[in-house]
Design a protein around this motif. Structure first.
Motif, PDB file in Angstrom:
ATOM      1  N   LEU A  85       0.737  -1.181   0.124  1.00  0.00           N
ATOM      2  CA  LEU A  85      -0.086  -0.039   0.105  1.00  0.00           C
ATOM      3  C   LEU A  85       0.749   1.500   0.042  1.00  0.00           C
ATOM      4  CD1 LEU A  85      -3.096  -0.962   2.545  1.00  0.00           C
ATOM      5  CD2 LEU A  85      -2.953  -0.066   0.053  1.00  0.00           C
ATOM      6  N   ARG A  86       2.017   1.156   0.799  1.00  0.00           N
ATOM      7  CA  ARG A  86       2.775   2.331   0.965  1.00  0.00           C
ATOM      8  C   ARG A  86       3.364   2.695  -0.749  1.00  0.00           C
ATOM      9  NH1 ARG A  86       4.154   5.369   5.329  1.00  0.00           N
ATOM     10  NH2 ARG A  86       3.813   4.315   7.227  1.00  0.00           N
ATOM     11  N   ARG A  87       3.663   1.538  -1.168  1.00  0.00           N
ATOM     12  CA  ARG A  87       4.070   1.822  -2.847  1.00  0.00           C
ATOM     13  C   ARG A  87       3.287   2.285  -3.636  1.00  0.00           C
ATOM     14  NH1 ARG A  87       6.921  -3.127  -1.773  1.00  0.00           N
ATOM     15  NH2 ARG A  87       5.296  -4.191  -2.595  1.00  0.00           N
ATOM     16  N   GLU A  88       1.937   1.867  -3.564  1.00  0.00           N
ATOM     17  CA  GLU A  88       0.805   2.153  -4.278  1.00  0.00           C
ATOM     18  C   GLU A  88       0.719   3.836  -4.274  1.00  0.00           C
ATOM     19  OE1 GLU A  88      -3.744   1.474  -5.081  1.00  0.00           O
ATOM     20  OE2 GLU A  88      -2.747   0.083  -3.744  1.00  0.00           O
ATOM     21  N   HIS A  89       0.585   4.283  -2.899  1.00  0.00           N
ATOM     22  CA  HIS A  89       0.205   5.624  -2.748  1.00  0.00           C
ATOM     23  C   HIS A  89       1.548   6.327  -2.226  1.00  0.00           C
ATOM     24  CE1 HIS A  89      -3.807   4.626  -3.571  1.00  0.00           C
ATOM     25  NE2 HIS A  89      -3.940   3.889  -2.733  1.00  0.00           N
ATOM     26  N   ALA A  90       2.678   6.047  -2.939  1.00  0.00           N
ATOM     27  CA  ALA A  90       3.907   6.737  -2.146  1.00  0.00           C
ATOM     28  C   ALA A  90       3.741   8.037  -2.278  1.00  0.00           C
ATOM     29  CB  ALA A  90       4.956   6.390  -2.976  1.00  0.00           C
ATOM     30  N   CYS A 140      -5.902   8.797   0.110  1.00  0.00           N
ATOM     31  CA  CYS A 140      -5.206   7.764  -0.166  1.00  0.00           C
ATOM     32  C   CYS A 140      -4.209   7.229   0.888  1.00  0.00           C
ATOM     33  CB  CYS A 140      -3.934   8.195  -1.373  1.00  0.00           C
ATOM     34  SG  CYS A 140      -4.874   8.284  -2.662  1.00  0.00           S
ATOM     35  N   LYS A 141      -3.669   8.114   1.844  1.00  0.00           N
ATOM     36  CA  LYS A 141      -3.004   7.909   2.845  1.00  0.00           C
ATOM     37  C   LYS A 141      -3.782   7.054   3.968  1.00  0.00           C
ATOM     38  CE  LYS A 141      -2.152  11.478   5.484  1.00  0.00           C
ATOM     39  NZ  LYS A 141      -2.069  12.934   5.374  1.00  0.00           N
ATOM     40  N   SER A 142      -4.802   7.399   4.101  1.00  0.00           N
ATOM     41  CA  SER A 142      -5.774   6.887   5.089  1.00  0.00           C
ATOM     42  C   SER A 142      -6.018   5.428   4.648  1.00  0.00           C
ATOM     43  CB  SER A 142      -7.135   7.476   4.834  1.00  0.00           C
ATOM     44  OG  SER A 142      -7.213   8.809   5.296  1.00  0.00           O
ATOM     45  N   SER A 143      -5.663   4.718   3.455  1.00  0.00           N
ATOM     46  CA  SER A 143      -5.615   3.323   3.081  1.00  0.00           C
ATOM     47  C   SER A 143      -4.877   2.354   4.088  1.00  0.00           C
ATOM     48  CB  SER A 143      -5.425   3.299   1.877  1.00  0.00           C
ATOM     49  OG  SER A 143      -5.873   3.897   0.750  1.00  0.00           O
ATOM     50  N   LEU A 144      -3.917   3.190   4.679  1.00  0.00           N
ATOM     51  CA  LEU A 144      -3.203   2.508   5.435  1.00  0.00           C
ATOM     52  C   LEU A 144      -3.536   2.128   6.835  1.00  0.00           C
ATOM     53  CD1 LEU A 144      -0.523   1.277   4.446  1.00  0.00           C
ATOM     54  CD2 LEU A 144       0.913   2.973   5.402  1.00  0.00           C
ATOM     55  N   VAL A 145      -4.538   2.999   7.246  1.00  0.00           N
ATOM     56  CA  VAL A 145      -5.010   2.954   8.662  1.00  0.00           C
ATOM     57  C   VAL A 145      -5.425   1.434   9.139  1.00  0.00           C
ATOM     58  CG1 VAL A 145      -6.555   3.780   9.971  1.00  0.00           C
ATOM     59  CG2 VAL A 145      -5.474   5.420   8.724  1.00  0.00           C
ATOM     60  N   SER A 146      -6.243   1.230   8.312  1.00  0.00           N
ATOM     61  CA  SER A 146      -6.677  -0.178   8.547  1.00  0.00           C
ATOM     62  C   SER A 146      -7.437  -0.771   7.391  1.00  0.00           C
ATOM     63  CB  SER A 146      -7.615  -0.371   9.785  1.00  0.00           C
ATOM     64  OG  SER A 146      -9.020   0.301   9.574  1.00  0.00           O
ATOM     65  N   THR A 147      -7.929  -2.147   7.397  1.00  0.00           N
ATOM     66  CA  THR A 147      -8.762  -2.886   6.248  1.00  0.00           C
ATOM     67  C   THR A 147      -9.833  -1.989   6.082  1.00  0.00           C
ATOM     68  OG1 THR A 147      -9.009  -4.357   7.794  1.00  0.00           O
ATOM     69  CG2 THR A 147      -7.488  -4.839   6.169  1.00  0.00           C
ATOM     70  N   ILE A 148     -10.550  -1.698   7.020  1.00  0.00           N
ATOM     71  CA  ILE A 148     -12.069  -0.919   6.858  1.00  0.00           C
ATOM     72  C   ILE A 148     -11.678   0.388   6.188  1.00  0.00           C
ATOM     73  CG2 ILE A 148     -13.693   0.539   8.195  1.00  0.00           C
ATOM     74  CD1 ILE A 148     -14.199  -1.882   9.932  1.00  0.00           C
ATOM     75  N   PHE A 149     -10.758   1.266   6.635  1.00  0.00           N
ATOM     76  CA  PHE A 149     -10.372   2.506   6.143  1.00  0.00           C
ATOM     77  C   PHE A 149      -9.871   2.322   4.680  1.00  0.00           C
ATOM     78  CE2 PHE A 149      -9.824   6.251   8.810  1.00  0.00           C
ATOM     79  CZ  PHE A 149     -10.579   5.881   9.885  1.00  0.00           C
ATOM     80  N   GLN A 150      -9.210   1.148   4.301  1.00  0.00           N
ATOM     81  CA  GLN A 150      -8.652   0.818   3.054  1.00  0.00           C
ATOM     82  C   GLN A 150     -10.068   0.613   2.112  1.00  0.00           C
ATOM     83  OE1 GLN A 150      -7.297  -2.639   1.907  1.00  0.00           O
ATOM     84  NE2 GLN A 150      -5.917  -2.127   0.339  1.00  0.00           N
ATOM     85  N   PHE A 189     -12.902   2.653 -16.996  1.00  0.00           N
ATOM     86  CA  PHE A 189     -12.498   2.945 -15.739  1.00  0.00           C
ATOM     87  C   PHE A 189     -13.517   2.127 -14.883  1.00  0.00           C
ATOM     88  CE2 PHE A 189     -14.856   6.489 -16.718  1.00  0.00           C
ATOM     89  CZ  PHE A 189     -15.795   6.562 -15.793  1.00  0.00           C
ATOM     90  N   SER A 190     -12.871   1.396 -13.841  1.00  0.00           N
ATOM     91  CA  SER A 190     -13.664   0.511 -13.068  1.00  0.00           C
ATOM     92  C   SER A 190     -14.085   1.143 -11.704  1.00  0.00           C
ATOM     93  CB  SER A 190     -12.860  -0.901 -12.604  1.00  0.00           C
ATOM     94  OG  SER A 190     -12.057  -0.713 -12.130  1.00  0.00           O
ATOM     95  N   SER A 191     -13.445   2.250 -11.480  1.00  0.00           N
ATOM     96  CA  SER A 191     -14.079   2.972 -10.110  1.00  0.00           C
ATOM     97  C   SER A 191     -13.711   4.252 -10.485  1.00  0.00           C
ATOM     98  CB  SER A 191     -13.076   2.369  -8.972  1.00  0.00           C
ATOM     99  OG  SER A 191     -11.882   2.950  -9.219  1.00  0.00           O
ATOM    100  N   LYS A 192     -14.378   5.234  -9.546  1.00  0.00           N
ATOM    101  CA  LYS A 192     -14.071   6.785  -9.530  1.00  0.00           C
ATOM    102  C   LYS A 192     -12.755   7.247  -9.297  1.00  0.00           C
ATOM    103  CE  LYS A 192     -18.180   8.025 -10.838  1.00  0.00           C
ATOM    104  NZ  LYS A 192     -19.200   7.863  -9.915  1.00  0.00           N
ATOM    105  N   LYS A 193     -12.192   6.299  -8.363  1.00  0.00           N
ATOM    106  CA  LYS A 193     -10.728   6.521  -7.966  1.00  0.00           C
ATOM    107  C   LYS A 193      -9.911   6.314  -9.112  1.00  0.00           C
ATOM    108  CE  LYS A 193      -7.039   5.129  -4.757  1.00  0.00           C
ATOM    109  NZ  LYS A 193      -6.644   4.046  -3.850  1.00  0.00           N
ATOM    110  N   GLU A 194     -10.217   5.116  -9.883  1.00  0.00           N
ATOM    111  CA  GLU A 194      -9.189   5.038 -11.088  1.00  0.00           C
ATOM    112  C   GLU A 194      -9.372   6.114 -12.197  1.00  0.00           C
ATOM    113  OE1 GLU A 194      -9.991   0.953 -12.671  1.00  0.00           O
ATOM    114  OE2 GLU A 194      -9.097   1.805 -14.637  1.00  0.00           O
ATOM    115  N   LEU A 195     -10.795   6.794 -12.262  1.00  0.00           N
ATOM    116  CA  LEU A 195     -10.862   7.628 -13.089  1.00  0.00           C
ATOM    117  C   LEU A 195     -10.206   9.109 -12.613  1.00  0.00           C
ATOM    118  CD1 LEU A 195     -12.219   9.324 -15.676  1.00  0.00           C
ATOM    119  CD2 LEU A 195     -14.275   9.573 -13.789  1.00  0.00           C
ATOM    120  N   PHE A 196     -10.179   9.269 -11.075  1.00  0.00           N
ATOM    121  CA  PHE A 196      -9.588  10.375 -10.876  1.00  0.00           C
ATOM    122  C   PHE A 196      -7.997  10.413 -11.283  1.00  0.00           C
ATOM    123  CE2 PHE A 196      -7.302  12.692  -7.589  1.00  0.00           C
ATOM    124  CZ  PHE A 196      -7.932  13.799  -7.302  1.00  0.00           C
ATOM    125  N   LEU A 197      -7.431   9.351 -10.760  1.00  0.00           N
ATOM    126  CA  LEU A 197      -5.910   9.106 -11.077  1.00  0.00           C
ATOM    127  C   LEU A 197      -5.754   9.075 -12.534  1.00  0.00           C
ATOM    128  CD1 LEU A 197      -5.213   6.392  -8.272  1.00  0.00           C
ATOM    129  CD2 LEU A 197      -4.771   8.865  -8.202  1.00  0.00           C
TER     130      LEU A 197
END
Lengths: 183, 254
Positions: A169-174, B31-41, B71-79
């Protein structure tokens, strides 16, 4: 200490206050009883309870009940939510956007991180949209630009990723981890 | 028993609530919050969050592009939209700024008003491999250099401070472009449009050239300088893409 002249004025004041109970009966409003998961009873005016979409539909389905059990809600966040909704009723009667904004801002500013986080599932469950927006914004502001570790402790959440998952995950959103504030 | 409930209270913050909170943050925070926990991800990847980060008119912008993409998600479209996208028949380039979600545009030379650019005596149009656009305007020689660009402010992100830049290259053989400062300005619906000056020369040559000018043609330089408004005489800076840019000014979009 020795001013004996003060005491007579005090006594007259207390006698004036005595007929207070009459004002209660003068304006009868329907009360609704809410029961929290930790068995605390809250008596609120009907107008306040109707702010809670969940309670409102409960009454529409079973109008004869007088106590609404809220099995997902504990007393402390519930009392704070009620406090917020009481104020919102006043703003509904006398719309004043500036005052409302000011109140909403003060309401969240004086709350602890835990209070805010605890109120969110309550506001969500009771479907109080205005409060949810206020709370979400307040929490978002508090975690803005903070580190992952800070956000975990803010919400009281444990890291449940494996080391490999975390590294991936860190790599994905570095890019996202650059330039965060000090905790 | 009481203690147990206290502990559980925090952990029951449902994914939907986390998504709502994250939709009030920024793309970077989400994006950073993805790393907090699986629910956050999973909350941080949800469409609820990224729908809020996408510009309100993203569908309109995407429809102006020649390229069709899935694109399969709004996130993918954004990026995806964080990489430049050619729109309006290739006359403009659009991009979302990754950390904030704000919109930015680059107008191609064909979308600018360049005085006499249709006269091959002064300008010619060429295709350069290093340009994002199919055509660029190349200056041959001219006695009147005037370039203007216009953009509808409703195309821009609200509540945002924007900077306007001129993107250019200065060839090795060029001369005279910097014999006097150029006037630059930005005008907007609610900005006064103060004018300042820039030297169309490479930053690394600026100090040496200034010294030469002072030594050999000080009077002449002063005379030419007095023909334009007073300004800070800024010089272009180098961009990551190999082009130069000059900041023309800033404005606030409400």
């Amino acid at each position: 200490m020795s001013s004996s002249t003060d005491s007579p004025t005090l006594t007259t004041e207390t006698t004036q206050l005595s007929p207070q109970p009459d004002t209660e009966t003068a304006k009868p409003t329907k009360k609704i009883t809410l029961k929290s998961s930790d068995n605390q009873i809250f008596e609120v005016e009907e107008s306040v309870a109707m702010e809670f979409a969940t309670v409102k539909s409960f009454f529409e389905d079973s109008p004869s009940t007088d106590t609404v059990p809220l099995p997902n809600v504990t007393a402390k966040p519930l009392s704070q939510v009620i406090e917020f909704c009481k104020e919102q009723i006043k703003f509904k009667a006398n719309p004043d956007e500036a005052q409302k904004k000011k109140y909403n801002a003060e309401f969240v500013t004086e709350k602890s991180d835990k209070d805010l986080v605890d109120m969110i599932p309550v506001a969500n469950y009771l479907e109080i949209k205005d409060l949810l927006d206020v709370l979400n914004q307040a929490v978002a502001d508090r975690i803005e630009n903070k580190s992952v570790e800070y956000v975990r402790s803010f919400f009281g959440i444990d890291n449940d990723f494996t080391a490999e998952e975390e590294a991936a995950l860190r790599r994905e959103h570095a890019w996202a981890y650059e330039g965060v504030d000090e905790d | 028993m009481e203690g147990l409930m206290e502990d559980d209270e925090f952990k029951i913050l449902p994914e939907g609530c986390v998504s709502s909170i994250l939709s009030f943050t920024s793309p970077q925070d989400a994006c950073k919050s993805s790393l907090v926990s699986t629910i956050f991800q999973s909350a941080a990847d949800s469409d609820i969050v990224w729908e809020r980060f996408l510009p309100v008119d993203y569908e309109d912008i995407v429809s102006k592009s020649n390229v069709r993409f899935k694109f399969s998600s709004k996130k993918e479209l954004f990026l995806h939209l964080c990489n430049s996208l050619l729109i309006d028949g290739g006359r403009k380039s659009f991009r979302i700024e990754k950390s904030s979600g704000k919109k930015s545009f680059i107008l191609s030379a064909r979308d600018l008003q360049i005085t006499w650019s249709n006269d091959p005596l002064y300008w010619h149009w060429a295709s350069l491999p290093e340009s994002r656009f199919s055509e660029v305007a190349v200056l041959r020689t001219v006695s009147w250099l005037e370039i203007a660009g216009k953009i509808k402010t409703q195309m821009l992100s609200p509540n945002t401070k924007y900077g306007a830049y001129l993107i250019l290259k200065i060839s090795e053989r060029s001369y005279g472009l910097d014999s006097m400062p150029s006037e630059i300005s930005v005008e907007g619906g609610n900005s006064q449009g103060s004018t300042t000056t820039a030297y169309l020369r490479l930053a690394r040559e600026h100090a040496r050239k200034q010294q030469m000018e002072r030594l050999f043609y000080g009077n002449r330089m002063e005379m030419l300088k007095s023909r334009v408004v007073e300004g800070d005489g800024r010089v272009p800076s180098e961009r990551d893409d190999g082009w130069l840019e000059i900041e023309l000014g800033e404005f606030f979009e409400w």
